[in-house]
Design a protein around this motif. Structure first.
Motif, PDB file in Angstrom:
ATOM      1  N   VAL A 144       0.841  -1.201   0.000  1.00  0.00           N
ATOM      2  CA  VAL A 144       0.000   0.000   0.000  1.00  0.00           C
ATOM      3  C   VAL A 144       0.877   1.253   0.000  1.00  0.00           C
ATOM      4  CG1 VAL A 144      -1.594   1.387   1.407  1.00  0.00           C
ATOM      5  CG2 VAL A 144      -2.046  -1.042   1.012  1.00  0.00           C
ATOM      6  N   ALA A 145       1.899   1.245   0.832  1.00  0.00           N
ATOM      7  CA  ALA A 145       2.806   2.397   0.881  1.00  0.00           C
ATOM      8  C   ALA A 145       3.488   2.604  -0.474  1.00  0.00           C
ATOM      9  CB  ALA A 145       3.846   2.185   1.977  1.00  0.00           C
ATOM     10  N   HIS A 146       3.858   1.512  -1.117  1.00  0.00           N
ATOM     11  CA  HIS A 146       4.526   1.590  -2.418  1.00  0.00           C
ATOM     12  C   HIS A 146       3.592   2.175  -3.475  1.00  0.00           C
ATOM     13  CE1 HIS A 146       7.000   0.501  -5.840  1.00  0.00           C
ATOM     14  NE2 HIS A 146       5.978  -0.160  -6.347  1.00  0.00           N
ATOM     15  N   ILE A 147       2.362   1.685  -3.530  1.00  0.00           N
ATOM     16  CA  ILE A 147       1.392   2.189  -4.517  1.00  0.00           C
ATOM     17  C   ILE A 147       1.158   3.673  -4.299  1.00  0.00           C
ATOM     18  CG2 ILE A 147      -1.007   2.035  -5.302  1.00  0.00           C
ATOM     19  CD1 ILE A 147      -0.840  -0.994  -4.393  1.00  0.00           C
ATOM     20  N   ALA A 148       0.926   4.079  -3.041  1.00  0.00           N
ATOM     21  CA  ALA A 148       0.681   5.493  -2.740  1.00  0.00           C
ATOM     22  C   ALA A 148       1.870   6.361  -3.134  1.00  0.00           C
ATOM     23  CB  ALA A 148       0.365   5.655  -1.249  1.00  0.00           C
ATOM     24  N   LYS A 149       3.085   5.860  -2.897  1.00  0.00           N
ATOM     25  CA  LYS A 149       4.279   6.631  -3.235  1.00  0.00           C
ATOM     26  C   LYS A 149       4.405   6.803  -4.749  1.00  0.00           C
ATOM     27  CE  LYS A 149       9.298   6.814  -2.648  1.00  0.00           C
ATOM     28  NZ  LYS A 149      10.484   6.172  -2.012  1.00  0.00           N
ATOM     29  N   GLN A 150       4.166   5.742  -5.499  1.00  0.00           N
ATOM     30  CA  GLN A 150       4.283   5.831  -6.956  1.00  0.00           C
ATOM     31  C   GLN A 150       3.221   6.761  -7.541  1.00  0.00           C
ATOM     32  OE1 GLN A 150       6.898   4.757  -8.577  1.00  0.00           O
ATOM     33  NE2 GLN A 150       7.657   3.987  -6.613  1.00  0.00           N
TER      34      GLN A 150
END
Length: 356
Positions: free
Chosen positions: A255-261
């Motif tokens: 989730v953190a990765h998707i939000a960051k991208q």
């Protein structure tokens, strides 16, 4: 009719389109439903990328007959017969850099089972013209949802579209989304992580986060697109290295990765867009991931976006709606694929028509 890479099922939506006096497209939605795949068919679809030619040909026919019967039942329960059915098909291979893409679901079988005109295979013409064959939704975003700064779809793959200052539509795949989230939810015995509750409980895995952020795809300039093969061969080996860690931690990190991208893309897009004049840009958030409360919160916070409230039908069936619209454009012999987002030699009219 829309089949996504997350293998949730077959989305079906009834819609009517018209142009008003100013030439603006309007739409009305009717009945909608999602038909779950039988377990055997779901397993075959999940393993299609590794099938032999004969097995894949059989699956193409079987899936076409399944979809055709589902369409027949859907229409019989409704009033009036549609002019046609626009069908995305189920993506097995998507390698436009090698000149091919494959969405299975025999159009002939669907037409035979349903007794209806079928429009499918929307991507092949664009790929033949040197394009990515994706994304196809942006022309629908542009003509049906022009009031939003961004259209962000959180399906199996997260993709975005927006109008640049040049007046052209920009759009591309950002990263995998539900394809990865659902994969790890199933490891914990869940069909999906409802409201992102498991991800919210987890902790960040810093090493995994850094490894995912370093993937070369994110440094590639659009036009660009993703497929299941990339997820399986590039993305999944990185996350599977953490198979001994709690699933909640992997989900939290994803989730953190998707939000960051999404946040990185949003900041880059700001340089291409006309001045806003508002504290925050608006985003129409759709796809199954839009119902993941934790993911939506992280995206709104990280990307500094105002999420526009959307009705459940728009959230869950926007891609089905737009593929119906692509079918309308195909039948009207109007452009339904934008070279500005796919990188093809020119705009084109995609879709093969099967008569019953």
């Amino acid at each position: 009719m829309m089949s996504g890479t997350s293998l949730d099922g077959l989305d079906m939506l009834r819609a009517k389109f018209r142009k008003d006096g100013s030439g603006t497209w309007r739409y009305e939605t009717g009945k909608s439903c999602t038909v779950a795949y039988p377990e055997d068919l779901q397993q075959r679809l999940a393993s299609a990328v590794r099938m032999s030619g004969v097995e894949l040909a059989r699956l193409d026919a079987d899936y076409g007959h399944f979809a055709g019967r589902a369409l027949r039942d859907f229409v019989e329960e409704d009033a009036g017969r549609p002019d046609f059915a626009a069908v995305h098909g189920h993506t097995v291979f998507h390698q436009p850099e090698k000149g091919f893409t494959l969405q299975i679901g025999s159009g002939a079988a669907m037409a035979a089972e349903s007794g209806m005109v079928i429009v499918n295979d929307f991507r092949s013409t664009d790929v033949a013209l040197g394009g990515q064959g994706a994304p196809l939704v942006p022309i629908g975003d542009d003509l049906l949802f022009p009031m939003h700064d961004f259209c962000l779809n959180l399906g199996g793959i997260a993709n975005i579209s927006y109008r640049a200052a040049s007046g052209k539509r920009a759009a591309f795949d950002i990263c995998v989304c539900n394809m990865a989230l659902n994969h790890y939810a199933r490891k914990a015995g869940m069909a999906f992580d409802k409201d992102g509750q498991a991800a919210r409980r987890g902790n960040l895995l810093p090493d995994l986060s850094r490894a995912l952020d370093a993937l070369p795809y994110y440094r590639k300039q659009p036009p660009k697109s993703l497929g299941f093969e990339w997820f399986e061969s590039v993305f999944l080996p990185l996350t599977e290295a953490y198979a001994d860690r709690p699933v909640e931690d992997v989900l939290h990190t994803l989730v953190a990765h998707i939000a960051k991208q999404v946040a990185l893309v949003r900041r880059q897009a700001e340089e291409e867009m006309p001045p806003c004049g508002k504290p925050r840009r608006s985003v129409l958030l759709t796809g199954g991931g839009a119902l993941n409360a934790y993911l939506a919160e992280r995206i709104a916070e990280s990307a500094s976006l105002e999420i526009v409230p959307a009705d459940r039908c728009t959230i869950e069936y926007k891609e089905a709606l737009i593929f119906a619209f692509l079918g309308v454009l195909r039948m009207e012999r109007q452009c339904n694929c934008l070279s500005s987002v796919t990188g093809a030699l020119r705009d084109s009219i995609g879709g093969a028509v099967y008569l019953p």
